[in-house]
Structures are given as C-alpha cells and as structure tokens.
Design an enzyme around this catalytic site. Structure first.
Site, PDB file in Angstrom:
ATOM      1  N   ARG A  66      -1.031 -10.577  -9.626  1.00  0.00           N
ATOM      2  CA  ARG A  66      -1.832 -11.385  -9.601  1.00  0.00           C
ATOM      3  C   ARG A  66      -2.752 -11.864 -10.738  1.00  0.00           C
ATOM      4  O   ARG A  66      -2.905 -13.093 -11.015  1.00  0.00           O
ATOM      5  CB  ARG A  66      -2.983 -11.312  -8.316  1.00  0.00           C
ATOM      6  CG  ARG A  66      -3.848 -12.563  -7.999  1.00  0.00           C
ATOM      7  CD  ARG A  66      -3.233 -13.590  -7.293  1.00  0.00           C
ATOM      8  NE  ARG A  66      -4.237 -14.787  -7.182  1.00  0.00           N
ATOM      9  CZ  ARG A  66      -4.375 -15.276  -5.925  1.00  0.00           C
ATOM     10  NH1 ARG A  66      -3.582 -15.226  -5.025  1.00  0.00           N
ATOM     11  NH2 ARG A  66      -5.355 -16.308  -5.688  1.00  0.00           N
ATOM     12  N   ILE A  93      -7.517 -18.726  -5.169  1.00  0.00           N
ATOM     13  CA  ILE A  93      -8.492 -18.285  -5.751  1.00  0.00           C
ATOM     14  C   ILE A  93      -8.283 -18.252  -7.118  1.00  0.00           C
ATOM     15  O   ILE A  93      -7.427 -17.480  -7.532  1.00  0.00           O
ATOM     16  CB  ILE A  93      -9.239 -16.969  -5.151  1.00  0.00           C
ATOM     17  CG1 ILE A  93      -9.345 -17.309  -3.379  1.00  0.00           C
ATOM     18  CG2 ILE A  93     -10.496 -16.483  -5.737  1.00  0.00           C
ATOM     19  CD1 ILE A  93     -10.375 -18.220  -3.132  1.00  0.00           C
ATOM     20  N   HIS A 110     -14.455 -28.912  -1.414  1.00  0.00           N
ATOM     21  CA  HIS A 110     -14.263 -28.081  -0.228  1.00  0.00           C
ATOM     22  C   HIS A 110     -14.489 -28.945   1.199  1.00  0.00           C
ATOM     23  O   HIS A 110     -15.429 -29.545   1.135  1.00  0.00           O
ATOM     24  CB  HIS A 110     -15.071 -26.823  -0.152  1.00  0.00           C
ATOM     25  CG  HIS A 110     -14.921 -25.924   1.057  1.00  0.00           C
ATOM     26  ND1 HIS A 110     -13.687 -24.925   1.206  1.00  0.00           N
ATOM     27  CD2 HIS A 110     -15.756 -25.606   2.029  1.00  0.00           C
ATOM     28  CE1 HIS A 110     -13.893 -24.476   2.077  1.00  0.00           C
ATOM     29  NE2 HIS A 110     -15.068 -24.908   2.919  1.00  0.00           N
ATOM     30  N   GLY A 144     -16.810 -16.065  -7.034  1.00  0.00           N
ATOM     31  CA  GLY A 144     -16.730 -15.995  -5.397  1.00  0.00           C
ATOM     32  C   GLY A 144     -15.719 -17.090  -4.949  1.00  0.00           C
ATOM     33  O   GLY A 144     -15.049 -17.729  -5.481  1.00  0.00           O
TER      34      GLY A 144
HETATM   35  C1  GRF Z   1      -8.840 -31.270   0.962  1.00  0.00           C
HETATM   36  O1  GRF Z   1      -9.682 -31.559   2.043  1.00  0.00           O
HETATM   37  C2  GRF Z   1      -9.554 -30.051   0.187  1.00  0.00           C
HETATM   38  O2  GRF Z   1     -10.808 -29.957   0.120  1.00  0.00           O
HETATM   39  C3  GRF Z   1      -8.884 -29.059   1.025  1.00  0.00           C
HETATM   40  O3  GRF Z   1      -7.447 -29.346   1.469  1.00  0.00           O
HETATM   41  C4  GRF Z   1      -7.525 -30.791   1.417  1.00  0.00           C
HETATM   42  C5  GRF Z   1      -6.588 -31.196   0.209  1.00  0.00           C
HETATM   43  O4  GRF Z   1      -6.128 -32.475   0.230  1.00  0.00           O
HETATM   44  N1  GRF Z   1      -8.940 -27.708   0.239  1.00  0.00           N
HETATM   45  P1  GRF Z   1      -5.297 -33.068  -0.849  1.00  0.00           P
HETATM   46  O5  GRF Z   1      -4.135 -32.348  -1.129  1.00  0.00           O
HETATM   47  O6  GRF Z   1      -6.107 -33.545  -1.883  1.00  0.00           O
HETATM   48  O7  GRF Z   1      -4.471 -34.522   0.227  1.00  0.00           O
END
Ligand code: GRF
Length: 201
Positions: A66, A93, A110, A144
């Site tokens: 990783r 991550i 997010h 994190g």
């Molecule tokens: C977004 O809502 C992001 O926050 C989440 O997955 C979705 C990805 O959407 N992790 P996209 O690939 O930008 O259409």
C-alpha cells in the site's frame, strides 16, 4: 492555479469543475492539468479524455504494498506540479507519503455533514440513522479518514421516500456546486489553515 483531480467513479464532481472552467477559463482561476484514478475504465477518466486532459491510473494491486502505491500515486501527481489536489469521489485513503507532498493543499468532498458519517458509506449511514438533514462537506485532507479541517458544508433534507441512491443524487447536486465554489475561491485567493479553521483571504 494548477489542479490535479482524483476520481474513482462517475466523475460528476470532476465534470462540474470542467464545466465551470470551460464557462469562464480566465475568471475561474484554475485549470485541471491531469486526472488520476485508482482503477481503469471509470467514467471519470472518459470525461477527462473527452476534455483533452491527461490521465493516470495507479491501482493498488499493481504495487507490492500500500505504501508503494501511495508513493506511486504521489509521484504520478507530482509530475503535473499541481497547486491543489482535489479528491472528488476518490475512494482510497491517501497515505503519509502522499500527504507529505500534498498535505495542506489536498481537498476532499464527502457526501455527509462531517464529523457525522465519515467513511465510504456516508449516505447509507445517515439514512439508516434516521437523520432529518444531511448534506456534504468539502475539507482539507489530513492523516485521518474524512477528519481534516472543514472548508464548507451544504445541507440537504432527507425525504420519507428516500433510498440511498435518491438521497445521494440530491446530495451530489449540492456537492458539485459547493466543490466548484470552494475550489475556485482557494485557487483565486490565498488561504491559511489554522488548526481546525480555514481562512481564505
Ligand atoms: C460523491 O458524492 C463523493 O462525495 C462520494 O462519491 C461521489 C462521487 O461522485 N465519495 P462522482 O464520481 O463525482 O460522480
């Protein structure tokens, strides 16, 4: 400002950035110099290619560890000399090697109101919990999981009839606008991270 955008899926957040830049190349203050992914064949990569933007893919399974993957991703990113890295639906991550080089200038979006519902299933977890409002968060990435200093948030009401897909789609409508607005501001103005506070001058 030079942006590298990292994607793992449909790339609609990437598309929102591409559209905002195309609509006002001089005024937006940033351009996407490359798009990276952790897997092949995702729509996000096709969106970049359609826009004539270089792409790179670094798959974890192609690396001995990783940490090696993390280093390779950092090197592939560094080749484009970004001012800002945008993780837009990137589902891995970012490790300490990546953050050693791009910490403090990597933002993530997010689909929940952090610190509630971090991790890969924020929409599902919020729905299961029974919250009445949820939303999205744009934050700087720290070491994190979805824990870095928050830059902006958008609120989305949860409806009785919502399932995960419907709620996520409604969140993404807000999320795309929030990300475009935040990235443009960071690109056009200086910013400072002071503990958990972000000051954009
Ligand atoms: C977004 O809502 C992001 O926050 C989440 O997955 C979705 C990805 O959407 N992790 P996209 O690939 O930008 O259409």
């Amino acid at each position: 400002a030079r942006l590298v955008v990292l994607v793992s899926g449909s790339g609609t957040n990437l598309q929102a950035l591409l559209d905002a830049i195309a609509a006002d190349p001089a005024g937006y203050g940033a351009r996407i110099v490359a798009v990276g992914a952790d897997r092949d064949g995702v729509a996000g990569l096709e969106r970049a290619e359609r826009a004539g933007i270089p792409v790179f893919v670094e798959r974890v399974k192609d690396h001995a560890s990783r940490a090696d993957w993390d280093r390779a991703l950092a090197e592939a990113t560094a080749a484009y000399a970004p001012d800002l890295v945008v993780s837009a639906g990137f589902m891995k991550i970012l490790g300490k090697e990546f953050l050693a080089r791009f910490g403090g200038r990597t933002v993530n979006t997010h689909p929940a109101l952090l610190p509630s519902f971090p991790g890969a299933h924020g929409v599902r977890d919020a729905l299961a919990y029974g919250v009445k409002v949820t939303g999205c968060t744009v934050h700087f990435v720290d070491d994190g999981v979805d824990t870095g200093p928050i830059i902006a948030q958008g609120v989305v009401e949860v409806r009785e009839e919502d399932d995960e897909a419907a709620l996520h789609e409604r969140i993404k409508e807000v999320e795309r606008q929030l990300l475009v607005e935040v990235v443009g501001r960071l690109a056009r103005h200086g910013y400072r991270i002071e503990g958990r506070k972000v000051r954009i001058s």
